[in-house]
Design a protein around this motif. Sequence first.
Motif, PDB file in Angstrom:
ATOM      1  N   LYS A 173      -7.638  -0.625  -4.822  1.00 19.89           N
ATOM      2  CA  LYS A 173      -7.006   0.446  -5.604  1.00 19.89           C
ATOM      3  C   LYS A 173      -6.300  -0.104  -6.837  1.00 19.89           C
ATOM      4  O   LYS A 173      -6.375   0.468  -7.915  1.00 19.89           O
ATOM      5  CB  LYS A 173      -6.010   1.225  -4.746  1.00 19.89           C
ATOM      6  CG  LYS A 173      -6.658   2.187  -3.794  1.00 19.89           C
ATOM      7  CD  LYS A 173      -5.609   2.988  -3.051  1.00 19.89           C
ATOM      8  CE  LYS A 173      -6.254   4.009  -2.149  1.00 19.89           C
ATOM      9  NZ  LYS A 173      -5.252   4.838  -1.466  1.00 19.89           N
ATOM     10  N   THR A 175      -5.666  -1.784  -0.627  1.00 20.44           N
ATOM     11  CA  THR A 175      -4.726  -1.727  -1.743  1.00 20.44           C
ATOM     12  C   THR A 175      -5.198  -2.581  -2.905  1.00 20.44           C
ATOM     13  O   THR A 175      -5.079  -2.192  -4.064  1.00 20.44           O
ATOM     14  CB  THR A 175      -3.318  -2.166  -1.286  1.00 20.44           C
ATOM     15  OG1 THR A 175      -2.914  -1.311  -0.225  1.00 20.44           O
ATOM     16  CG2 THR A 175      -2.322  -2.073  -2.415  1.00 20.44           C
ATOM     17  N   ARG A 190       2.695   1.725  -3.444  1.00 24.40           N
ATOM     18  CA  ARG A 190       1.756   2.228  -4.447  1.00 24.40           C
ATOM     19  C   ARG A 190       1.468   3.708  -4.237  1.00 24.40           C
ATOM     20  O   ARG A 190       1.451   4.485  -5.178  1.00 24.40           O
ATOM     21  CB  ARG A 190       0.444   1.433  -4.399  1.00 24.40           C
ATOM     22  CG  ARG A 190      -0.481   1.830  -5.522  1.00 24.40           C
ATOM     23  CD  ARG A 190      -1.918   1.406  -5.283  1.00 24.40           C
ATOM     24  NE  ARG A 190      -2.778   2.035  -6.243  1.00 24.40           N
ATOM     25  CZ  ARG A 190      -3.194   3.296  -6.183  1.00 24.40           C
ATOM     26  NH1 ARG A 190      -2.830   4.076  -5.196  1.00 24.40           N
ATOM     27  NH2 ARG A 190      -3.976   3.804  -7.109  1.00 24.40           N
ATOM     28  N   ARG A 191       1.253   4.085  -2.987  1.00 24.86           N
ATOM     29  CA  ARG A 191       0.972   5.490  -2.687  1.00 24.86           C
ATOM     30  C   ARG A 191       2.138   6.387  -3.120  1.00 24.86           C
ATOM     31  O   ARG A 191       1.938   7.433  -3.719  1.00 24.86           O
ATOM     32  CB  ARG A 191       0.681   5.672  -1.197  1.00 24.86           C
ATOM     33  CG  ARG A 191       0.252   7.100  -0.860  1.00 24.86           C
ATOM     34  CD  ARG A 191      -0.166   7.249   0.582  1.00 24.86           C
ATOM     35  NE  ARG A 191      -1.280   6.369   0.862  1.00 24.86           N
ATOM     36  CZ  ARG A 191      -1.394   5.645   1.977  1.00 24.86           C
ATOM     37  NH1 ARG A 191      -0.470   5.700   2.915  1.00 24.86           N
ATOM     38  NH2 ARG A 191      -2.432   4.878   2.170  1.00 24.86           N
ATOM     39  N   PRO A 236       0.816  -1.221   0.000  1.00 20.23           N
ATOM     40  CA  PRO A 236       0.000   0.000   0.000  1.00 20.23           C
ATOM     41  C   PRO A 236       0.852   1.274   0.000  1.00 20.23           C
ATOM     42  O   PRO A 236       0.530   2.243  -0.686  1.00 20.23           O
ATOM     43  CB  PRO A 236      -0.807  -0.089   1.294  1.00 20.23           C
ATOM     44  CG  PRO A 236      -0.765  -1.516   1.691  1.00 20.23           C
ATOM     45  CD  PRO A 236       0.512  -2.082   1.145  1.00 20.23           C
ATOM     46  N   GLU A 262      -1.867   4.794 -12.478  1.00 17.56           N
ATOM     47  CA  GLU A 262      -2.533   3.641 -11.842  1.00 17.56           C
ATOM     48  C   GLU A 262      -2.433   2.410 -12.734  1.00 17.56           C
ATOM     49  O   GLU A 262      -2.134   1.314 -12.263  1.00 17.56           O
ATOM     50  CB  GLU A 262      -4.017   3.945 -11.601  1.00 17.56           C
ATOM     51  CG  GLU A 262      -4.299   4.846 -10.444  1.00 17.56           C
ATOM     52  CD  GLU A 262      -5.802   5.025 -10.217  1.00 17.56           C
ATOM     53  OE1 GLU A 262      -6.596   4.209 -10.736  1.00 17.56           O
ATOM     54  OE2 GLU A 262      -6.162   5.968  -9.522  1.00 17.56           O
ATOM     55  N   GLY A 289      -8.665  -1.047  -9.515  1.00 14.83           N
ATOM     56  CA  GLY A 289      -9.409   0.075 -10.091  1.00 14.83           C
ATOM     57  C   GLY A 289      -9.404   0.138 -11.604  1.00 14.83           C
ATOM     58  O   GLY A 289     -10.468   0.174 -12.235  1.00 14.83           O
ATOM     59  N   GLU A 318       0.672   7.977  -6.341  1.00  8.61           N
ATOM     60  CA  GLU A 318      -0.024   9.170  -5.878  1.00  8.61           C
ATOM     61  C   GLU A 318       0.910  10.332  -5.543  1.00  8.61           C
ATOM     62  O   GLU A 318       0.659  11.461  -5.946  1.00  8.61           O
ATOM     63  CB  GLU A 318      -0.892   8.823  -4.668  1.00  8.61           C
ATOM     64  CG  GLU A 318      -1.998   7.834  -5.009  1.00  8.61           C
ATOM     65  CD  GLU A 318      -2.737   7.302  -3.792  1.00  8.61           C
ATOM     66  OE1 GLU A 318      -2.606   7.886  -2.692  1.00  8.61           O
ATOM     67  OE2 GLU A 318      -3.438   6.283  -3.935  1.00  8.61           O
TER      68      GLU A 318
END
Length: 181
Positions: free
Chosen positions: A132, A129, A33-34, A30, A45, A135, A38
């Motif tokens: 996400k 996660t 990935r962030r 998580p 993504e 997604g 992000e």
Amino acid sequence: MPVESQRLTHAEMFRGFFIAGLSGFGGVLPFARRIVVERRKWLTEAEFADLFSLCQFLPGPNIVNFAAAFGARHRGISGALTATVGLLAAPIVIVLILGTLYERFGTLPVVHHGLGGLAAAASGLILGTALKIAGPSLRHPATLGIVVFAFVLFAVLRLPLPLVIAIALPVSLGLAVFRVK
């Protein structure tokens, strides 16, 4: 491979993956990935999902595979080593310290209760996660169908992972070819 001006430096990669490894001790995905998607916007993504999906097929820990593949994409072998060392440096030291503490205090009830709470938090992080990462796949009916199909094969029918991959991959490729036409 990214254009020279877009390639990350070794220091940037080490710092990013070091922070992920330190922040996400016990559940790095998580946080990685962030950071990658992000905060630093090193990947979109969809790019993250694609690269991470590839890394799930490789032997070894998925997030370590991801760090190595990501680093190699930007700086070749030295980038792969840099990102991997950045990811693993802090957790290795922390595991050694916690192992020593657990050996000394592991029989205390408060330690067992604390570990139970950590397990619940880790489960929540993994679920969040997973949603996400899924997604981009959930935006297309065909790929959503593959997600459900693979889930049923693995979680409901309890087929072994290699068999699920052997069944789902041709179906997925067939749908991709059909969608392109």
